[in-house]
Design a protein around this motif. Sequence first.
Motif, short mmCIF file in Angstrom:
data_model
loop_
_atom_site.label_atom_id
_atom_site.label_comp_id
_atom_site.label_asym_id
_atom_site.label_seq_id
_atom_site.Cartn_x
_atom_site.Cartn_y
_atom_site.Cartn_z
N THR A 209 0.80 -1.22 0.00
CA THR A 209 0.00 0.00 0.00
C THR A 209 0.84 1.27 0.00
N ASN A 210 2.14 1.15 0.21
CA ASN A 210 3.03 2.31 0.15
C ASN A 210 3.46 2.53 -1.30
N PRO A 211 3.27 3.75 -1.84
CA PRO A 211 3.62 4.01 -3.25
C PRO A 211 5.08 3.69 -3.60
N LEU A 212 6.01 3.99 -2.67
CA LEU A 212 7.42 3.71 -2.94
C LEU A 212 7.68 2.21 -2.94
N HIS A 213 7.01 1.49 -2.05
CA HIS A 213 7.09 0.03 -2.04
C HIS A 213 6.55 -0.53 -3.36
N PHE A 214 5.45 0.04 -3.81
CA PHE A 214 4.85 -0.37 -5.09
C PHE A 214 5.82 -0.16 -6.24
N ASP A 266 12.73 13.57 -4.08
CA ASP A 266 13.58 12.73 -4.92
C ASP A 266 13.13 11.28 -4.77
N ILE A 267 12.13 10.90 -5.56
CA ILE A 267 11.57 9.56 -5.43
C ILE A 267 12.32 8.60 -6.35
N THR A 268 13.41 8.05 -5.86
CA THR A 268 14.24 7.15 -6.66
C THR A 268 14.55 5.84 -5.96
N SER A 269 14.12 5.70 -4.70
CA SER A 269 14.50 4.49 -3.96
C SER A 269 13.47 4.19 -2.87
N GLY A 272 16.37 2.31 1.02
CA GLY A 272 17.79 2.32 0.70
C GLY A 272 18.17 1.67 -0.62
N TYR A 273 17.21 1.05 -1.32
CA TYR A 273 17.49 0.37 -2.58
C TYR A 273 16.88 1.17 -3.74
N GLY A 274 17.73 1.54 -4.70
CA GLY A 274 17.23 2.26 -5.87
C GLY A 274 16.30 1.41 -6.69
N PHE A 275 15.36 2.03 -7.40
CA PHE A 275 14.40 1.30 -8.21
C PHE A 275 15.05 0.68 -9.44
N HIS A 276 14.73 -0.56 -9.70
CA HIS A 276 15.08 -1.16 -10.99
C HIS A 276 14.26 -0.46 -12.07
#
Length: 280
Positions: A209-214, A266-269, A272-276
């Motif tokens: 349910t977290n957008p960054l997790h998604f 800065d939504i990139t990770s 601590g893990y950057g998005f694939h």
Amino acid sequence: SLSEAVSFFFSQVDDPQALRFLESEKERLVRVYDESGIKNLRLLKQTIWDFERLFKFVPKRYSQHRNFSDFFSLFFALSIEYKSGSLRSKDISERTRARMKDIKASTRGQLGKGSEKVEFSPFKLLDDKYGSVDIYREWPTDSFMFDVIVNGRVLPNAVENEMSASPYFGVSDKTPNWKILWEFFDIPESVIQKALDELWEEIEKKQITNPLHFLQVWGILFFYSELKIVNFSRSDILKKGSCYINDLVRDDRFSILDPNDPWNSDITSFDGYGFHEIDS
């Protein structure tokens, strides 16, 4: 001589456990330093001291694990390269995404038969230079290494969290499935498949349910689609993601990010893990 210099630097290490570890890894340290080609003993001394500061907060169950030696090698290589100016702070924050970028660049170069200009990350050169270090190794996370190497900041809780959640020390109940799948290259296939099966269950039950997790999970799915690990095309993954978002928004279960929150600038990770597939 280098050996005498290293012995002298070791004599200035105050923490007895850190000293014991460094002495046991002296041969590895000298090899990494030789492979760097950077003949600057001052940088080596600073890196040894930085490592001592970090080691003080590493629990024994991790520092005595066989995979910690690989972390040690990578830490020394990145620290020396950063201190010498070969790597920028921005590079440190993008290291773990560099492997796929360089694989794709290499493939384009081969298919183009030299006619297409390809751009590699600075880690391609380091990967060629260091025979004893896995420069692209997915763990430790970029955010952790940035904090330690660039900011010079070592937080005990951050060290514990970084170690406890890493699949490199054995998958535990604390290791989320997406993190196992993110590591990918150095995780056994059976573990990957189990984590993938459980991730599909999480998706089916709408537990993300977290957008960054998604974004983290769907970046992994796009990545796995590209490698043919999942039997869905990129367009299939996109449709599944769109439906997932619509379902959660309809049920008012999606946490909406506040664009005015400076932490969301800065939504990139995530964690601590950057998005694939962040550039796709």
